[in-house]
Motif scaffolding. Sequence first.
Motif, short mmCIF file in Angstrom:
data_model
loop_
_atom_site.label_atom_id
_atom_site.label_comp_id
_atom_site.label_asym_id
_atom_site.label_seq_id
_atom_site.Cartn_x
_atom_site.Cartn_y
_atom_site.Cartn_z
N ILE A 36 0.91 -1.28 0.11
CA ILE A 36 0.02 -0.11 0.03
C ILE A 36 0.70 1.23 0.26
O ILE A 36 0.31 2.20 -0.51
N VAL A 37 2.35 1.07 0.50
CA VAL A 37 3.04 2.40 0.25
C VAL A 37 3.47 2.54 -1.08
O VAL A 37 3.21 3.64 -1.53
N VAL A 38 3.72 1.52 -1.79
CA VAL A 38 4.08 1.80 -3.29
C VAL A 38 2.70 2.21 -3.98
O VAL A 38 2.81 3.10 -4.84
N ALA A 39 1.65 1.74 -3.80
CA ALA A 39 0.32 1.93 -4.07
C ALA A 39 0.09 3.54 -3.93
O ALA A 39 -0.25 4.28 -4.83
N SER A 40 0.28 3.80 -2.79
CA SER A 40 -0.04 5.18 -2.31
C SER A 40 0.90 6.35 -3.08
O SER A 40 0.60 7.46 -3.42
N ILE A 41 2.02 5.84 -3.32
CA ILE A 41 3.19 6.94 -3.93
C ILE A 41 2.80 7.16 -5.32
O ILE A 41 2.79 8.20 -5.76
N ILE A 42 2.30 5.88 -6.05
CA ILE A 42 2.01 6.07 -7.29
C ILE A 42 0.38 6.87 -7.52
O ILE A 42 0.51 7.76 -8.43
N ALA A 43 -0.13 6.84 -6.27
CA ALA A 43 -1.60 7.44 -6.64
C ALA A 43 -1.52 8.87 -6.11
O ALA A 43 -2.34 9.73 -6.48
N ASN A 44 -0.43 9.30 -5.43
CA ASN A 44 -0.32 10.39 -4.98
C ASN A 44 0.46 11.42 -5.72
O ASN A 44 1.05 12.63 -5.47
N LEU A 45 1.16 10.65 -6.93
CA LEU A 45 2.29 11.51 -7.59
C LEU A 45 1.83 12.79 -8.21
O LEU A 45 2.48 13.73 -8.13
N PRO A 46 0.55 12.92 -8.88
CA PRO A 46 0.35 14.20 -9.44
C PRO A 46 0.04 15.42 -8.21
O PRO A 46 0.18 16.32 -8.44
N PHE A 47 -0.42 14.99 -7.10
CA PHE A 47 -0.71 15.94 -5.96
C PHE A 47 0.48 16.59 -5.57
O PHE A 47 0.54 17.73 -5.05
N MET A 48 1.74 15.90 -5.80
CA MET A 48 3.07 16.49 -5.37
C MET A 48 3.43 17.21 -6.70
O MET A 48 4.15 18.36 -6.35
N ILE A 49 3.52 16.55 -7.74
CA ILE A 49 4.20 17.00 -8.84
C ILE A 49 3.74 18.39 -9.54
O ILE A 49 4.40 19.17 -10.11
N GLN A 50 2.23 18.37 -9.57
CA GLN A 50 1.63 19.49 -10.29
C GLN A 50 1.80 20.60 -9.66
O GLN A 50 2.11 21.65 -10.20
N PRO A 51 1.59 20.97 -8.15
CA PRO A 51 2.03 22.19 -7.78
C PRO A 51 3.50 22.66 -7.96
O PRO A 51 3.75 23.69 -8.31
N LEU A 52 4.31 21.64 -7.82
CA LEU A 52 6.06 21.97 -8.13
C LEU A 52 5.96 22.38 -9.39
O LEU A 52 6.80 23.47 -9.87
N GLN A 53 5.39 21.88 -10.37
CA GLN A 53 5.71 21.92 -11.89
C GLN A 53 5.07 23.31 -12.03
O GLN A 53 5.57 24.14 -12.64
N ASN A 54 3.95 23.67 -11.62
CA ASN A 54 3.30 24.92 -11.89
C ASN A 54 4.10 26.10 -11.23
O ASN A 54 4.30 27.15 -11.66
N GLY A 55 4.72 26.00 -10.09
CA GLY A 55 5.75 26.69 -9.60
C GLY A 55 6.85 27.09 -10.12
O GLY A 55 7.31 28.15 -10.48
N PHE A 56 7.65 25.90 -10.81
CA PHE A 56 8.65 26.31 -11.59
C PHE A 56 8.38 26.91 -13.00
O PHE A 56 8.92 28.06 -13.51
N ALA A 57 7.13 26.73 -13.73
CA ALA A 57 6.62 27.41 -14.73
C ALA A 57 6.36 28.79 -14.54
O ALA A 57 6.63 29.54 -15.27
#
Length: 227
Positions: A94-115
């Motif tokens: 469930i840790v591995v599954a949770s990491i995959i499921a939560n990828l966009p919730f971490m990456i999208q705000p960061l990507q928008n910040g860089f942009a």
Amino acid sequence: MLDQDFIYTLLLTGKLALITTLVLILTGIPIAYWLNYSRFKLKFIAETLICMPMVLPPTVMGYYLLVAFSPENAFGNFLQEYFDVRLAFSFSGIVVASIIANLPFMIQPLQNGFAALPDELRQASYTMGKSKTITLFRVLLPNIKTSLITGIALTFAHCIGEFGIVIMVGGNIPKETRIASVAIYDEVQALNFEAANHYAFVLFILSFLILLLIYSINRKINFTTFR
């Protein structure tokens, strides 16, 4: 007096959310940096795959992960045979599954910040002889603190409320995969509404506090910036 199973379930929920968030901080920053600044032509495919958990039903993703993690299939069998690791119906799974499921919730705000940052900032750092790593951690990240805090908070909040993917990959094993969201469903099925309310109330308060933290910190940062 609080029941031991209640406390253990909440601690397990917090442990899952904390591990997931820490892993995604370490992996999400370089991925978001690459997605924003890379000129790789097929980058849009990576972006699509990362964002899939936001639109794909959690049970669908959970089902395919369960199939992949099963020892009866190639990947699951490889992990169990060569590394003695079992992901199906385990906390590790469930840790591995949770990491995959939560990828966009971490990456999208960061990507928008860089942009949102002017590219001249990055180029100026390179002109001064700074490496990409130093530029990332000394120049870019300090200027997207709001995005970083938002990504961390959203990841943690989404993780503690995750249900579909956890129940599919981990099932409902006490002290192993039974997190708070699963416990709520379990207690409602057993018509034990008082216990379900206890879990639901804790998750409600946590979610409220996390959102309050995001808005208060962002407000303080914005006030300091424009003062």
